[in-house]
Design a protein around this motif. Structure first.
Motif, PDB file in Angstrom:
ATOM      1  N   MET A  31       6.741 -10.270  -6.997  1.00  0.00           N
ATOM      2  CA  MET A  31       5.427 -10.076  -6.381  1.00  0.00           C
ATOM      3  C   MET A  31       5.489  -9.147  -5.180  1.00  0.00           C
ATOM      4  SD  MET A  31       3.459 -11.554  -8.409  1.00  0.00           S
ATOM      5  CE  MET A  31       1.985 -11.236  -7.457  1.00  0.00           C
ATOM      6  N   ALA A  32       6.502  -9.307  -4.343  1.00  0.00           N
ATOM      7  CA  ALA A  32       6.632  -8.432  -3.179  1.00  0.00           C
ATOM      8  C   ALA A  32       6.860  -6.985  -3.613  1.00  0.00           C
ATOM      9  CB  ALA A  32       7.771  -8.905  -2.281  1.00  0.00           C
ATOM     10  N   GLY A  33       7.649  -6.808  -4.669  1.00  0.00           N
ATOM     11  CA  GLY A  33       7.919  -5.463  -5.172  1.00  0.00           C
ATOM     12  C   GLY A  33       6.675  -4.806  -5.733  1.00  0.00           C
ATOM     13  N   LEU A  34       5.879  -5.558  -6.487  1.00  0.00           N
ATOM     14  CA  LEU A  34       4.637  -5.013  -7.052  1.00  0.00           C
ATOM     15  C   LEU A  34       3.669  -4.635  -5.941  1.00  0.00           C
ATOM     16  CD1 LEU A  34       4.048  -7.452 -10.062  1.00  0.00           C
ATOM     17  CD2 LEU A  34       4.936  -5.111 -10.135  1.00  0.00           C
ATOM     18  N   ARG A  35       3.585  -5.490  -4.926  1.00  0.00           N
ATOM     19  CA  ARG A  35       2.721  -5.170  -3.785  1.00  0.00           C
ATOM     20  C   ARG A  35       3.183  -3.904  -3.095  1.00  0.00           C
ATOM     21  NH1 ARG A  35       3.822  -8.549   1.359  1.00  0.00           N
ATOM     22  NH2 ARG A  35       5.644  -7.169   1.166  1.00  0.00           N
ATOM     23  N   ASP A  36       4.489  -3.791  -2.859  1.00  0.00           N
ATOM     24  CA  ASP A  36       5.012  -2.650  -2.109  1.00  0.00           C
ATOM     25  C   ASP A  36       4.897  -1.348  -2.898  1.00  0.00           C
ATOM     26  OD1 ASP A  36       5.519  -4.549  -0.244  1.00  0.00           O
ATOM     27  OD2 ASP A  36       7.706  -4.501  -0.419  1.00  0.00           O
ATOM     28  N   LEU A  41       2.263   3.859  -2.937  1.00  0.00           N
ATOM     29  CA  LEU A  41       1.598   4.894  -3.739  1.00  0.00           C
ATOM     30  C   LEU A  41       0.163   5.133  -3.290  1.00  0.00           C
ATOM     31  CD1 LEU A  41       3.010   3.946  -7.251  1.00  0.00           C
ATOM     32  CD2 LEU A  41       3.500   6.034  -5.960  1.00  0.00           C
ATOM     33  N   VAL A  42      -0.560   4.069  -2.969  1.00  0.00           N
ATOM     34  CA  VAL A  42      -1.946   4.228  -2.513  1.00  0.00           C
ATOM     35  C   VAL A  42      -1.986   4.883  -1.141  1.00  0.00           C
ATOM     36  CG1 VAL A  42      -4.024   2.983  -1.791  1.00  0.00           C
ATOM     37  CG2 VAL A  42      -2.852   2.338  -3.903  1.00  0.00           C
ATOM     38  N   CYS A  43      -1.072   4.482  -0.263  1.00  0.00           N
ATOM     39  CA  CYS A  43      -1.028   5.071   1.078  1.00  0.00           C
ATOM     40  C   CYS A  43      -0.723   6.559   1.018  1.00  0.00           C
ATOM     41  CB  CYS A  43       0.015   4.346   1.924  1.00  0.00           C
ATOM     42  SG  CYS A  43       0.003   4.819   3.669  1.00  0.00           S
ATOM     43  N   PHE A  44       0.259   6.934   0.201  1.00  0.00           N
ATOM     44  CA  PHE A  44       0.651   8.343   0.098  1.00  0.00           C
ATOM     45  C   PHE A  44      -0.425   9.172  -0.590  1.00  0.00           C
ATOM     46  CE2 PHE A  44       2.928  11.741  -2.311  1.00  0.00           C
ATOM     47  CZ  PHE A  44       3.391  12.483  -1.227  1.00  0.00           C
ATOM     48  N   ARG A  49      -4.145   6.102   6.836  1.00  0.00           N
ATOM     49  CA  ARG A  49      -3.520   5.516   8.007  1.00  0.00           C
ATOM     50  C   ARG A  49      -3.239   4.055   7.677  1.00  0.00           C
ATOM     51  NH1 ARG A  49      -7.889   8.682   9.633  1.00  0.00           N
ATOM     52  NH2 ARG A  49      -7.355  10.422  11.026  1.00  0.00           N
ATOM     53  N   ARG A  50      -2.267   3.459   8.364  1.00  0.00           N
ATOM     54  CA  ARG A  50      -1.903   2.082   8.013  1.00  0.00           C
ATOM     55  C   ARG A  50      -3.040   1.108   8.289  1.00  0.00           C
ATOM     56  NH1 ARG A  50       2.750   0.361  12.439  1.00  0.00           N
ATOM     57  NH2 ARG A  50       1.678   1.056  14.333  1.00  0.00           N
ATOM     58  N   PRO A 159       5.122   4.654   8.848  1.00  0.00           N
ATOM     59  CA  PRO A 159       4.004   4.753   7.897  1.00  0.00           C
ATOM     60  C   PRO A 159       3.250   6.070   7.989  1.00  0.00           C
ATOM     61  CG  PRO A 159       4.068   2.566   8.853  1.00  0.00           C
ATOM     62  CD  PRO A 159       5.082   3.392   9.611  1.00  0.00           C
ATOM     63  N   HIS A 160       3.166   6.641   9.201  1.00  0.00           N
ATOM     64  CA  HIS A 160       2.452   7.912   9.340  1.00  0.00           C
ATOM     65  C   HIS A 160       3.139   9.031   8.574  1.00  0.00           C
ATOM     66  CE1 HIS A 160      -0.473  10.580  11.169  1.00  0.00           C
ATOM     67  NE2 HIS A 160       0.498  11.418  11.485  1.00  0.00           N
ATOM     68  N   GLY A 161       4.426   8.835   8.275  1.00  0.00           N
ATOM     69  CA  GLY A 161       5.153   9.842   7.516  1.00  0.00           C
ATOM     70  C   GLY A 161       4.615  10.031   6.114  1.00  0.00           C
ATOM     71  N   MET A 162       3.947   9.001   5.566  1.00  0.00           N
ATOM     72  CA  MET A 162       3.353   9.156   4.236  1.00  0.00           C
ATOM     73  C   MET A 162       2.128  10.055   4.309  1.00  0.00           C
ATOM     74  SD  MET A 162       3.888   5.432   2.394  1.00  0.00           S
ATOM     75  CE  MET A 162       3.470   4.362   3.777  1.00  0.00           C
ATOM     76  N   ARG A 163       1.349   9.900   5.358  1.00  0.00           N
ATOM     77  CA  ARG A 163       0.182  10.771   5.566  1.00  0.00           C
ATOM     78  C   ARG A 163       0.632  12.200   5.858  1.00  0.00           C
ATOM     79  NH1 ARG A 163      -5.333  10.695   6.965  1.00  0.00           N
ATOM     80  NH2 ARG A 163      -5.897  11.853   8.834  1.00  0.00           N
ATOM     81  N   ALA A 164       1.632  12.327   6.737  1.00  0.00           N
ATOM     82  CA  ALA A 164       2.176  13.658   7.040  1.00  0.00           C
ATOM     83  C   ALA A 164       2.785  14.282   5.800  1.00  0.00           C
ATOM     84  CB  ALA A 164       3.225  13.546   8.148  1.00  0.00           C
TER      85      ALA A 164
END
Length: 212
Positions: A31-36, A41-44, A49-50, A159-164
Motif C-alpha cells: 500500500m505504501a508503495g502504490l501510494r508513493d 508521478l502526479v507531483c512530477f 507544489r507539495r 519535493p520542489h525538485g520534481m516541479r523544477a
C-alpha cells in the motif's frame, strides 16, 4: 559580511524523467508503495507544489478519455482561492502513467472521497487524514535513497525538485515558455526561466564550443 560569510543559494536538484522512473521502480507493490508511485508521478507530471499535492481530494479529480484533470483549490500564487485546473494525459508506458498510478492507489486503498494522499502505517492500513506537506519530503528522501539518487549540499533532493524537473525536462524537449507557464501556473517568466538558465549551464555552455 556577505563577502566573508556569504554562501551560494541552495536550490533543489531538478529531478528528470529518468530520476522519476528510478523512484517509481524503487516502490514496492504494497500500500505504501502504490501510494508513493502515484504521489511521485502526479507531483512530477502536474508540476505541483507539495502543499497542492497533499491538498488534493478525490472530488478534485475529473477523469477524461485523455487522462484526468486536477482542480487546484489554492496555491502559493493564488491567495484568493480562484482555483486552477491542470490536465494530465495518459503516459506512454503503464508503469509510469500518472493516471493509472492514481486510479490503482485509490482503488486498492478503497478511497472514494476526501483526501487522496494519506498515511499508511507499518501494517499497511490506510488512515483517513491527509498527509502533512513535510511527509512528502520524508517519502521522497526515503525513495531517493532506495533508488540511489543523491543530490549535493547546494542542490539537495527535495519535493520542489520534481516541479523544477518538470520545467527543466519540458524546456529540453522544446516546449514553449507559455505552455510551460500555463501548466506550472508560474506568474513570473523570470522565475520559470531560472530553471531554464540552470539547464543551459550544461546544454548550451560556450565552454562546449572551445574544441577541447
Amino acid at each position: 559580511m556577505a563577502r566573508l560569510h556569504g554562501e551560494p543559494p541552495r536550490r533543489s536538484a531538478a529531478l528528470t524523467t529518468g530520476d522519476i522512473k528510478k523512484l517509481v521502480a524503487a516502490c514496492s507493490d504494497d500500500m505504501a508503495g502504490l501510494r508513493d508511485q502515484a504521489l511521485v508521478l502526479v507531483c512530477f507530471a502536474g508540476a505541483l507544489r507539495r502543499s497542492e499535492l497533499v491538498g488534493l481530494d478525490v472530488e478534485h479529480v475529473t477523469w477524461t478519455p485523455e487522462g484526468m484533470r486536477l482542480l487546484i483549490i489554492r496555491s502559493k500564487t493564488d491567495k484568493e482561492g480562484a482555483g486552477a485546473e491542470v490536465g494530465l494525459p495518459h503516459g506512454r508506458f503503464s508503469q509510469t502513467c500518472p493516471v493509472i498510478a492514481l486510479k490503482t492507489w485509490l482503488e486498492q486503498a478503497e478511497i472514494s472521497s476526501g483526501p487522496i494522499f494519506r498515511k499508511v502505517d507499518r501494517w499497511g492500513s490506510v488512515h483517513s487524514g491527509r498527509l502533512d506537506p513535510d511527509a512528502i519530503r520524508q517519502i521522497l528522501k526515503k525513495r531517493a535513497g532506495q533508488a540511489q539518487i543523491s543530490g549535493t549540499i547546494w542542490e539537495p533532493i527535495t519535493p520542489h525538485g520534481m516541479r523544477a524537473g518538470f520545467v527543466t525536462t519540458a524546456y529540453k524537449n522544446g516546449v514553449p515558455d507559455e505552455e510551460i507557464m500555463g501548466h506550472t501556473r508560474h506568474r513570473s517568466l523570470a522565475t520559470m526561466r531560472g530553471y531554464v538558465r540552470r539547464t543551459k549551464l550544461n546544454t548550451a555552455s560556450p565552454a562546449g564550443k572551445l574544441g577541447l
